[in-house]
Structure formats: structure tokens, C-alpha cells
Design a protein around this motif. Structure first.
Motif, PDB file in Angstrom:
ATOM      1  N   SER A  76       0.828  -1.215   0.000  1.00 30.69           N
ATOM      2  CA  SER A  76       0.000   0.000   0.000  1.00 30.69           C
ATOM      3  C   SER A  76       0.856   1.256   0.000  1.00 30.69           C
ATOM      4  CB  SER A  76      -0.922  -0.007   1.227  1.00 30.69           C
ATOM      5  OG  SER A  76      -1.799  -1.120   1.201  1.00 30.69           O
ATOM      6  N   SER A  80     -11.533  -0.747 -10.232  1.00 31.47           N
ATOM      7  CA  SER A  80     -10.297   0.013 -10.424  1.00 31.47           C
ATOM      8  C   SER A  80     -10.224   0.660 -11.806  1.00 31.47           C
ATOM      9  CB  SER A  80      -9.089  -0.900 -10.220  1.00 31.47           C
ATOM     10  OG  SER A  80      -7.884  -0.189 -10.375  1.00 31.47           O
ATOM     11  N   THR A 132     -10.340   4.585 -12.039  1.00 34.19           N
ATOM     12  CA  THR A 132      -9.135   5.255 -12.536  1.00 34.19           C
ATOM     13  C   THR A 132      -9.446   6.067 -13.790  1.00 34.19           C
ATOM     14  OG1 THR A 132      -7.774   3.465 -11.656  1.00 34.19           O
ATOM     15  CG2 THR A 132      -6.746   4.919 -13.271  1.00 34.19           C
ATOM     16  N   TYR A 146      -4.510  10.532  -7.724  1.00 32.88           N
ATOM     17  CA  TYR A 146      -5.388  10.134  -6.632  1.00 32.88           C
ATOM     18  C   TYR A 146      -5.893   8.705  -6.778  1.00 32.88           C
ATOM     19  CZ  TYR A 146      -5.393  14.389  -3.956  1.00 32.88           C
ATOM     20  OH  TYR A 146      -5.008  15.418  -3.140  1.00 32.88           O
ATOM     21  N   TYR A 178      -3.245   7.167  -4.607  1.00 37.83           N
ATOM     22  CA  TYR A 178      -3.371   7.569  -3.202  1.00 37.83           C
ATOM     23  C   TYR A 178      -4.531   6.849  -2.525  1.00 37.83           C
ATOM     24  CZ  TYR A 178      -0.348  11.512  -4.551  1.00 37.83           C
ATOM     25  OH  TYR A 178       0.673  12.302  -5.019  1.00 37.83           O
ATOM     26  N   ILE A 179      -5.676   6.811  -3.196  1.00 31.56           N
ATOM     27  CA  ILE A 179      -6.883   6.226  -2.599  1.00 31.56           C
ATOM     28  C   ILE A 179      -6.741   4.720  -2.436  1.00 31.56           C
ATOM     29  CG2 ILE A 179      -9.338   5.788  -3.016  1.00 31.56           C
ATOM     30  CD1 ILE A 179      -9.469   8.635  -4.225  1.00 31.56           C
ATOM     31  N   TYR A 180      -6.158   4.051  -3.426  1.00 28.98           N
ATOM     32  CA  TYR A 180      -5.982   2.602  -3.289  1.00 28.98           C
ATOM     33  C   TYR A 180      -4.967   2.259  -2.208  1.00 28.98           C
ATOM     34  CZ  TYR A 180      -9.115   0.543  -6.634  1.00 28.98           C
ATOM     35  OH  TYR A 180     -10.252   0.093  -7.241  1.00 28.98           O
ATOM     36  N   ALA A 231      -4.486   3.985   0.513  1.00 29.47           N
ATOM     37  CA  ALA A 231      -5.195   4.206   1.779  1.00 29.47           C
ATOM     38  C   ALA A 231      -6.161   3.056   2.059  1.00 29.47           C
ATOM     39  CB  ALA A 231      -5.948   5.533   1.727  1.00 29.47           C
ATOM     40  N   ALA A 232      -6.845   2.564   1.021  1.00 32.71           N
ATOM     41  CA  ALA A 232      -7.771   1.443   1.197  1.00 32.71           C
ATOM     42  C   ALA A 232      -7.031   0.194   1.669  1.00 32.71           C
ATOM     43  CB  ALA A 232      -8.512   1.162  -0.107  1.00 32.71           C
TER      44      ALA A 232
END
Length: 476
Positions: free
Chosen positions: A111, A177, A181, A193, A196-198, A200-201
Motif C-alpha cells: 500500500s 479500479s 481510474t 489520486y 493515493y486512494i488505493y 489508503a484502502a
């Protein structure tokens, strides 16, 4: 006598089946599904992301960076350079120490390097390649760990359904995804992003797994005793049972093992070719913009996800009702899942050479090629547990590691053959190669595959005795 004992054991297992529809094994199954959803999202978002990363017109904001790279296929291939390395070791680690904390470490590191991709991209394509290699290394623990956890948690009669649900996280994650994306790449925040978001997930999943994940029912302190007895009686597990040593020589000499490996090689070649290159094909040959590209790239995997449940239900039914033996059901499912895509890709290659608009036909054929491929989930993908439940994680590590060498080669072959991105003739060669490899892998599986537990699975007869004793104990 043995048949009678098995029939009696089956009746006792039926009596032990918990009345509740949701139990601890379903929580573990759900967590593994979410794990694969996020992991595949991290794996594939670069397939659409790289289109935006190299296209100055993809984002409405001039502040979003773009780059000029000549090695896009190498970047897409690099994930698998790392992915193949830890597979066998991961299966052994899961077997002897349990996979829980290895998954925590691997997903945390993966991650973080997903989050780093937009930052490292400014240094050059080599830096993105480095991030992708490390992502691959960390995700190399996932499939062997999932197979091991399934062998500890999932009763055989639920194997196709729960196993398919877990691995359906892959295509489901691909759908989400690619769509996400493609959408976010056209917004003001842009493609960074998506990473970034993946990332964080993935970190959020790690926190949940620390509290909810368990290596086996024995490690679960709040599991319902009846559910625990049901699982252990079904699987023949006891707390005192020693870990079986891995019979490396017998595995290497086993034709059913090689059948799984060759089938998985064929599957990975075709699947990776489509997964990494559909966005590029849609952009350069069919002239779709980035947003439409993401939606159309995701569509086939949505169909894949939906059909996986249809095929798993039919396969489970055919086995439990005695319509097909386990081995025959696996071979039929695998044949449907590879030969139909092979035929679709062959037709796509033929019409690509014709001088008229192939857009609609190409999209339909891509949907068929990817969607029907989900039937392999009921074929080779769960066959490791059929032939060797004691070593399922290790077998998955071996076959997944070796077969994904083809996932490295396929994008590189693509870069070598498709020198003119808009050339339909060059793309048709790619489709023909994938179709042939699908057929070869499946043919070997049909000839030498098996649904029977192998003798080398460390004393089958002793394990059957343990199962009978455990069932009788659980009865009282």
C-alpha cells in the motif's frame, strides 16, 4: 467398508451443520474477498493510469503532470518481476507459521509503494518500475495465503462457492479500479489520486485484518463451537495433527500437478495480455477517450465477476448431485473457460485484418473472451485442494509463481510485435498467440488433470482415519 464409513461421516457432518446462515468462516471469506478486490485494484489501475500519465489532454487541470515514456509495456510487465519471486516461500510460510501476519506486512508495504507511485513518477519510468516490482513482491504472498486459509476454513462441499467468491474479488477489483481510474483521471485531481486512494484502502484493510483475521478455527476464540466442529469434521482437522512435510519429489513427478501448472500458464498468458492491453487497444485501435476507455475496459471484468457465480453454482451442483465426478467437472469448467475465449480471440484477430469498422464486434468479442474465462475459477484454480488438501497453499505458490513468468513475457512480446499501436494486423498476431496458448494449456489439463486426492498427500489412509475419529468425537 470405506464407502460405508464415508457415507456415515457425511451424515454426521450434515447433522453438525450450523443452523445460522452466517458464521466465522464467512467473515474470513469476506475479508479475503476484500483483500483481493483491493490488491487487484492496485495491480491494474496502472493499465488505465498509464494512458493518462502519458496523455497531456487526459486531465482538465494543467497542474497534473504527464510524462513521455518509451517503455510502457515494460512498466506494465514489471509488477510480475517481483510477483513470481515469493510464491513458493509464501506457501511454505503460510503452512508452518500461518499467513495472518505475513499478509499484514505484505499489504502494508504494498500500500505504501502504491501511494509512492505518483511521487516516484517524477524521477522517471525506472522509479515507477521499482514501485511496481515491490508491489509484485508483496502481492506474491496473497494467493498462497488465500489457498492455505481456504484449506483451514472452507468445508469441501462449500469449496466452489466460497472459493469462487474469494477469487471473484480479483475481477470485481478490476472492474472498480479500471472504472474509477478512468473517471478520476478526467477530474481536476487527476490520475495521482487513483494511487493515493488505493494505497489508503489497503492500509484500512490491514487494520481490519489485524482484529478479524484468523489462521484457523482453532485460533478463533469466539467462533460458535458447532461451527468449529462442523468445519473440522468436514476437513478432518485436529488440533493435535502434525504438519505434514512437503513431498517435493512426488510433487515434481505428479502429472496432475503439471496439468494444473500448464493450465495456469495458459490462463495467465491470455488473462494478462487482455488485462494490461485492453485500454491500449481501445485507445489506439478503436479511438476511445480515457473516460470511455475505463468504462469499456472494466465492462468485461464485470461480466467475468457475474458469470463466476453462475459457473460455480452449476459446478457445485453437478458434483454434489453426482452428475459429474470432481475431475470431470474441473475439466469441463476449464475447457469452457479457455476454449470459448480462444475462439473469441481468433475471430477478433481475423476481423482485425478486414477493411471495415470492427468497433462493435471487437467489444462484443472482448466481453465474451474475458467474461467466459471466469469458468476457470471452477477448473484448475481450485484443483490444488482436490489433489492435495494438505499442501494446497504450497502447490498454489509453486503454480502461481511459475505460471506468472508468462505474465512477465506477454507484455514484452506485445511491445516487440506491436510496433505501430494502431496496426490491426499486429494486434491480430497478439490475439492468435493468446488463443493458441489457451488451447495448449487446457489440452494438457484435460489429458492429465485429476480430481482425486493424490497418494503423495502424506498418508491418505491415516488422514481418513483421523477424519473418522474427529467426526465421532464431534458427534458427542
Amino acid at each position: 467398508m470405506v464407502v460405508a464409513q464415508h457415507e456415515e461421516s457425511s451424515k454426521i457432518v450434515d447433522n453438525l451443520h450450523p443452523d445460522v446462515w452466517y458464521g466465522a468462516r464467512h467473515t474470513q471469506t469476506l475479508m479475503l474477498f476484500v483483500l483481493l478486490t483491493i490488491a487487484y485494484g492496485m495491480r491494474v489501475n496502472l493499465s488505465v493510469g498509464i494512458v493518462a500519465m502519458t496523455d497531456p489532454t487526459a486531465s482538465p487541470s494543467p497542474d497534473i503532470p504527464t510524462y513521455v515514456w518509451e517503455d510502457e509495456s515494460v512498466i506494465l510487465s514489471s509488477f510480475f518481476w517481483g510477483y513470481v519471486i515469493p510464491q513458493i516461500g509464501a506457501g511454505q510460510l503460510a503452512k508452518y507459521y500461518g499467513p495472518k501476519w505475513f499478509l499484514v506486512g505484505s499489504m502494508t508495504l504494498g500500500s505504501l509503494f502504491t501511494i509512492l507511485i505518483p511521487i516516484m513518477a517524477a524521477l522517471g519510468s525506472w522509479a515507477v518500475i521499482l514501485c511496481r516490482i515491490i508491489q509484485g513482491l508483496t502481492q506474491g504472498f496473497i494467493c498462497p495465503s488465500c489457498h492455505y486459509l481456504m484449506s483451514q476454513w472452507v468445508p469441501p462441499r462449500e469449496r466452489a462457492r466460497l472459493g469462487t467468491f474469494i477469487y471473484a474479488g480479483g475481477p470485481f477489483g478490476t472492474v472498480v479500479s479500471l472504472t474509477f481510474t478512468g473517471w478520476i483521471s478526467e477530474t481536476k485531481v487527476g490520475w495521482p489520486y487513483a494511487f493515493y486512494i488505493y494505497g489508503a484502502a489497503g492500509l484500512l484493510w490491514v487494520l481490519l485484518w489485524i482484529f478479524l483475521g484468523r489462521n484457523s478455527p482453532t485460533d478463533h476464540t469466539t467462533i460458535d463451537p458447532q461451527e468449529k466442529a462442523y468445519i473440522e469434521a468436514s476437513l478432518g482437522h485436529t488440533e493435535e495433527k502434525e504438519i505434514s512435510p512437503t513431498p517435493w519429489g512426488s510433487i515434481v513427478r505428479s502429472l496432475p500437478f503439471w496439468a494444473i501448472l500448464l493450465a495456469q500458464c495458459g490462463q495467465n498468458w491470455g488473462f494478462t495480455t487482455l488485462l494490461t492491453n485492453i485500454p491500449t487497444f481501445l485507445k489506439n485501435v478503436l479511438n476511445f477517450d480515457i473516460k470511455s476507455n475505463g468504462l469499456l475496459s472494466a465492462g468485461p471484468y464485470l461480466l467475468f465477476w457475474i458469470l463466476s457465480f453462475v459457473f460455480s453454482t452449476i459446478t457445485d451442483y453437478s458434483i454434489t448431485k453426482g452428475i459429474l465426478t470432481t475431475g470431470t467437472a474441473r475439466k469441463v469448467a476449464n475447457s469452457i473457460g479457455t476454449l470459448v475465449p480462444a475462439a473469441s480471440l481468433t475471430i477478433l484477430g481475423i476481423i482485425s485484418d478486414l477493411d471495415y469498422d470492427i468497433t462493435d464486434a471487437a467489444i462484443v468479442l472482448l466481453f465474451i473472451a474475458v467474461g467466459v474465462n471466469s469458468c476457470t475459477f471452477c477448473g484448475f484454480n481450485v484443483n490444488h485442494m482436490d489433489i492435495s488438501p494438505n499442501h494446497a497453499g504450497t502447490l498454489m505458490g509453486i503454480t502461481n509463481g511459475l505460471s506468472n513468468i508468462t505474465s512477465i513475457i506477454a507484455p514484452l512480446i506485445m511491445q516487440y510485435i506491436v510496433t505501430v499501436p494502431s496496426s490491426t494486423i499486429q494486434w491480430s498476431i497478439i490475439f492468435y498467440i493468446s488463443a493458441i496458448i489457451y488451447v495448449v494449456g487446457n489440452t494438457f489439463f484435460i489429458l492429465f488433470g485429476s480430481g482425486e486426492r493424490q497418494v503423495w498427500d502424506n498418508s491418505v489412509e491415516e488422514d481418513e482415519k483421523v477424519t473418522d475419529v474427529k467426526v465421532e468425537d464431534a458427534r458427542y
